[in-house]
Design a protein around this motif. Structure first.
Motif, PDB file in Angstrom:
ATOM      1  N   ILE A   1       0.863  -1.218   0.162  1.00  0.00           N
ATOM      2  CA  ILE A   1      -0.052   0.060  -0.142  1.00  0.00           C
ATOM      3  C   ILE A   1       0.981   1.264   0.076  1.00  0.00           C
ATOM      4  CG2 ILE A   1      -2.017  -1.014   1.139  1.00  0.00           C
ATOM      5  CD1 ILE A   1       0.281   0.975   3.137  1.00  0.00           C
ATOM      6  N   LYS A   2       0.194   2.476  -0.154  1.00  0.00           N
ATOM      7  CA  LYS A   2       0.826   3.735  -0.316  1.00  0.00           C
ATOM      8  C   LYS A   2      -0.056   4.675   0.257  1.00  0.00           C
ATOM      9  CE  LYS A   2      -0.293   4.718  -5.115  1.00  0.00           C
ATOM     10  NZ  LYS A   2       0.451   5.202  -6.327  1.00  0.00           N
ATOM     11  N   GLY A   3       0.199   5.888   0.956  1.00  0.00           N
ATOM     12  CA  GLY A   3      -0.808   6.753   1.282  1.00  0.00           C
ATOM     13  C   GLY A   3       0.034   8.019   1.872  1.00  0.00           C
ATOM     14  N   ILE A   4      -0.821   9.090   2.231  1.00  0.00           N
ATOM     15  CA  ILE A   4      -0.279  10.229   2.701  1.00  0.00           C
ATOM     16  C   ILE A   4      -1.283  10.537   4.022  1.00  0.00           C
ATOM     17  CG2 ILE A   4      -0.214  12.371   2.368  1.00  0.00           C
ATOM     18  CD1 ILE A   4       0.139  12.238  -0.730  1.00  0.00           C
ATOM     19  N   GLY A   5      -0.307  11.145   4.842  1.00  0.00           N
ATOM     20  CA  GLY A   5      -1.348  11.192   6.247  1.00  0.00           C
ATOM     21  C   GLY A   5      -0.679  12.246   7.079  1.00  0.00           C
ATOM     22  N   LYS A   6      -1.409  13.002   8.041  1.00  0.00           N
ATOM     23  CA  LYS A   6      -1.112  13.903   8.844  1.00  0.00           C
ATOM     24  C   LYS A   6      -0.670  13.058  10.274  1.00  0.00           C
ATOM     25  CE  LYS A   6      -2.751  18.218   9.023  1.00  0.00           C
ATOM     26  NZ  LYS A   6      -3.672  19.033   9.110  1.00  0.00           N
ATOM     27  N   ILE A   7       0.481  13.519  10.671  1.00  0.00           N
ATOM     28  CA  ILE A   7       0.843  12.834  12.285  1.00  0.00           C
ATOM     29  C   ILE A   7      -0.170  13.539  13.180  1.00  0.00           C
ATOM     30  CG2 ILE A   7       2.812  12.484  13.757  1.00  0.00           C
ATOM     31  CD1 ILE A   7       4.619  12.488  11.503  1.00  0.00           C
ATOM     32  N   THR A   8      -0.779  12.560  14.053  1.00  0.00           N
ATOM     33  CA  THR A   8      -1.418  13.133  14.946  1.00  0.00           C
ATOM     34  C   THR A   8      -0.937  12.720  16.420  1.00  0.00           C
ATOM     35  OG1 THR A   8      -2.968  11.021  15.025  1.00  0.00           O
ATOM     36  CG2 THR A   8      -3.704  12.920  13.770  1.00  0.00           C
ATOM     37  N   ALA A   9      -0.096  11.836  16.579  1.00  0.00           N
ATOM     38  CA  ALA A   9       0.529  11.332  17.639  1.00  0.00           C
ATOM     39  C   ALA A   9       1.888  10.451  17.360  1.00  0.00           C
ATOM     40  CB  ALA A   9      -0.508  10.557  18.795  1.00  0.00           C
ATOM     41  N   SER A  10       2.626  10.602  18.434  1.00  0.00           N
ATOM     42  CA  SER A  10       3.893  10.072  18.327  1.00  0.00           C
ATOM     43  C   SER A  10       3.860   9.103  19.616  1.00  0.00           C
ATOM     44  CB  SER A  10       5.162  10.914  18.290  1.00  0.00           C
ATOM     45  OG  SER A  10       6.450   9.765  18.327  1.00  0.00           O
ATOM     46  N   ASN A  11       3.724   7.640  19.467  1.00  0.00           N
ATOM     47  CA  ASN A  11       3.507   6.748  20.410  1.00  0.00           C
ATOM     48  C   ASN A  11       4.839   6.132  20.733  1.00  0.00           C
ATOM     49  OD1 ASN A  11       0.692   7.583  20.355  1.00  0.00           O
ATOM     50  ND2 ASN A  11       0.777   6.216  18.626  1.00  0.00           N
ATOM     51  N   GLU A  12       4.576   5.388  21.803  1.00  0.00           N
ATOM     52  CA  GLU A  12       6.070   4.725  22.222  1.00  0.00           C
ATOM     53  C   GLU A  12       6.476   3.648  20.960  1.00  0.00           C
ATOM     54  OE1 GLU A  12       7.672   1.600  25.802  1.00  0.00           O
ATOM     55  OE2 GLU A  12       5.931   2.375  25.811  1.00  0.00           O
ATOM     56  N   ASN A  13       5.210   2.801  20.665  1.00  0.00           N
ATOM     57  CA  ASN A  13       5.667   1.889  19.519  1.00  0.00           C
ATOM     58  C   ASN A  13       5.246   2.225  18.141  1.00  0.00           C
ATOM     59  OD1 ASN A  13       6.553   0.260  21.751  1.00  0.00           O
ATOM     60  ND2 ASN A  13       4.518  -0.487  22.343  1.00  0.00           N
ATOM     61  N   ASP A  14       4.532   3.313  17.880  1.00  0.00           N
ATOM     62  CA  ASP A  14       3.865   3.627  16.469  1.00  0.00           C
ATOM     63  C   ASP A  14       3.847   4.970  16.464  1.00  0.00           C
ATOM     64  OD1 ASP A  14       1.321   4.065  17.508  1.00  0.00           O
ATOM     65  OD2 ASP A  14       1.294   1.812  17.706  1.00  0.00           O
ATOM     66  N   ILE A  15       3.386   5.469  15.275  1.00  0.00           N
ATOM     67  CA  ILE A  15       3.103   6.888  15.080  1.00  0.00           C
ATOM     68  C   ILE A  15       1.793   6.796  14.354  1.00  0.00           C
ATOM     69  CG2 ILE A  15       3.548   8.872  13.754  1.00  0.00           C
ATOM     70  CD1 ILE A  15       6.571   8.376  13.919  1.00  0.00           C
ATOM     71  N   SER A  16       0.721   7.456  14.959  1.00  0.00           N
ATOM     72  CA  SER A  16      -0.614   7.746  14.472  1.00  0.00           C
ATOM     73  C   SER A  16      -0.583   8.693  13.200  1.00  0.00           C
ATOM     74  CB  SER A  16      -1.796   8.094  15.685  1.00  0.00           C
ATOM     75  OG  SER A  16      -1.439   7.058  16.749  1.00  0.00           O
ATOM     76  N   VAL A  17      -1.318   8.124  12.307  1.00  0.00           N
ATOM     77  CA  VAL A  17      -1.527   9.292  11.063  1.00  0.00           C
ATOM     78  C   VAL A  17      -3.025   9.057  10.629  1.00  0.00           C
ATOM     79  CG1 VAL A  17      -0.688   9.346   8.573  1.00  0.00           C
ATOM     80  CG2 VAL A  17       0.603   8.683  10.285  1.00  0.00           C
ATOM     81  N   THR A  18      -3.369  10.213  10.232  1.00  0.00           N
ATOM     82  CA  THR A  18      -4.754  10.514   9.804  1.00  0.00           C
ATOM     83  C   THR A  18      -4.638  10.444   8.388  1.00  0.00           C
ATOM     84  OG1 THR A  18      -5.759  11.529  11.876  1.00  0.00           O
ATOM     85  CG2 THR A  18      -6.892  11.871   9.691  1.00  0.00           C
ATOM     86  N   LEU A  19      -5.073   9.725   7.444  1.00  0.00           N
ATOM     87  CA  LEU A  19      -5.085   9.419   5.958  1.00  0.00           C
ATOM     88  C   LEU A  19      -5.735  10.844   5.441  1.00  0.00           C
ATOM     89  CD1 LEU A  19      -6.073   5.883   5.353  1.00  0.00           C
ATOM     90  CD2 LEU A  19      -3.726   6.997   5.472  1.00  0.00           C
ATOM     91  N   LEU A  20      -5.093  11.416   4.312  1.00  0.00           N
ATOM     92  CA  LEU A  20      -5.499  12.381   3.451  1.00  0.00           C
ATOM     93  C   LEU A  20      -5.772  11.913   2.345  1.00  0.00           C
ATOM     94  CD1 LEU A  20      -2.703  15.077   4.621  1.00  0.00           C
ATOM     95  CD2 LEU A  20      -4.872  15.118   5.564  1.00  0.00           C
ATOM     96  N   PRO A  21      -6.835  12.760   1.588  1.00  0.00           N
ATOM     97  CA  PRO A  21      -7.296  13.941   2.036  1.00  0.00           C
ATOM     98  C   PRO A  21      -8.436  13.871   3.282  1.00  0.00           C
ATOM     99  CG  PRO A  21      -8.530  13.134   0.340  1.00  0.00           C
ATOM    100  CD  PRO A  21      -7.562  12.239   0.319  1.00  0.00           C
ATOM    101  N   ASP A  22      -8.694  14.957   3.804  1.00  0.00           N
ATOM    102  CA  ASP A  22      -9.306  15.286   4.953  1.00  0.00           C
ATOM    103  C   ASP A  22     -10.838  14.363   5.140  1.00  0.00           C
ATOM    104  OD1 ASP A  22      -7.423  16.676   6.241  1.00  0.00           O
ATOM    105  OD2 ASP A  22      -8.508  18.557   5.655  1.00  0.00           O
ATOM    106  N   SER A  23     -11.044  14.216   3.674  1.00  0.00           N
ATOM    107  CA  SER A  23     -12.546  13.632   3.616  1.00  0.00           C
ATOM    108  C   SER A  23     -12.360  12.136   3.896  1.00  0.00           C
ATOM    109  CB  SER A  23     -13.105  13.729   2.063  1.00  0.00           C
ATOM    110  OG  SER A  23     -11.977  13.046   1.432  1.00  0.00           O
ATOM    111  N   VAL A  24     -10.853  11.535   3.945  1.00  0.00           N
ATOM    112  CA  VAL A  24     -10.944  10.158   4.213  1.00  0.00           C
ATOM    113  C   VAL A  24     -11.088   9.888   5.922  1.00  0.00           C
ATOM    114  CG1 VAL A  24      -9.359   8.165   4.149  1.00  0.00           C
ATOM    115  CG2 VAL A  24      -9.276   9.660   2.205  1.00  0.00           C
ATOM    116  N   GLY A  25     -10.289  10.581   6.455  1.00  0.00           N
ATOM    117  CA  GLY A  25     -10.379  10.752   8.125  1.00  0.00           C
ATOM    118  C   GLY A  25     -10.211   9.619   8.820  1.00  0.00           C
ATOM    119  N   GLN A  26      -9.506   8.448   8.369  1.00  0.00           N
ATOM    120  CA  GLN A  26      -9.224   7.399   8.941  1.00  0.00           C
ATOM    121  C   GLN A  26      -8.007   7.395   9.557  1.00  0.00           C
ATOM    122  OE1 GLN A  26     -10.638   3.572   7.419  1.00  0.00           O
ATOM    123  NE2 GLN A  26      -9.147   2.298   8.880  1.00  0.00           N
TER     124      GLN A  26
END
Length: 212
Positions: free
Chosen positions: A96-121
């Protein structure tokens, strides 16, 4: 004639001595062990696979938002046409491939909200526990017949995952911060029977911060 006969006899004796000293017997178990450990270089195989197969193959990566939409509407089609695995079973892998905005940097991973904003996952980019066969299998070009045993297969996965942990993740993790936008490619593992799309974890192959 006598001298010539003696010469032939001596030559034959020498040939037998050389032949005897050059032939020795090993146990079959020792031969098999040597073949298993001495002929297959998992590190070299993984490096070659990464450079010559995986990196060019990233161009075939599925757009993650589009894949998620298809998985929700036509799961059978998504798994049949876009997933791969060396073995049989419910676990399948997608490139897979994607673009996302980082929402949190956690101990074991980095949370990303998929872009465009309409995706929102939200998805997780694994940065600590990188293991399994997702990256090895997601491209779908390897076969079980490429390997003489399962140990070699598993060692290739281990070497690929090691490269991700030591070369791909550290420079990205050192720079990434909340609200940054990242373009990523990688592999995801999904269970085609017990499908959970709210817990997507990406094993990254490439991570690139996008300048704002």
């Amino acid at each position: 004639m006598l001298k010539k006969g003696i010469k032939y006899t001596v030559a034959l004796i020498l040939l037998l001595i050389v032949g005897y000293n050059s032939v020795y017997i090993k146990k079959l178990s020792e031969v098999k062990a040597a073949a298993a450990t001495g002929k297959f270089d998992a590190t070299l195989y993984a490096q070659t696979f990464w450079q010559e197969k995986l990196t060019p193959g990233l161009a075939k990566a599925n757009n993650l938002p589009e894949l998620l939409t298809l998985l929700k509407s036509d799961k059978e089609n998504a798994f049949k046409n876009y997933s791969h695995a060396l073995g049989i079973g419910n676990l399948r892998y997608f490139l897979i491939k994607g673009i996302g905005k980082i929402t949190a940097s956690n101990e074991n991973d980095i949370s990303v909200t998929l872009l465009p904003d309409s995706v929102g996952q939200e998805v997780k980019l694994a940065t600590e526990f990188v293991y399994g066969n997702a990256v090895r299998d997601a491209l779908g070009i390897l076969s079980i017949n490429d390997f003489s045993n399962t140990m070699d297969m598993n060692n290739v996965s281990a070497e690929i995952n090691k490269k991700i942990r030591t070369e791909i993740i550290p420079p990205f993790r050192a720079q990434a911060k909340k609200s940054d936008v990242v373009a990523f490619t990688g592999a995801i593992e999904l269970n085609q029977v017990h499908l959970r799309l709210d817990e997507i974890e990406v094993i990254p192959v490439s991570l690139n911060l996008i300048q704002k």
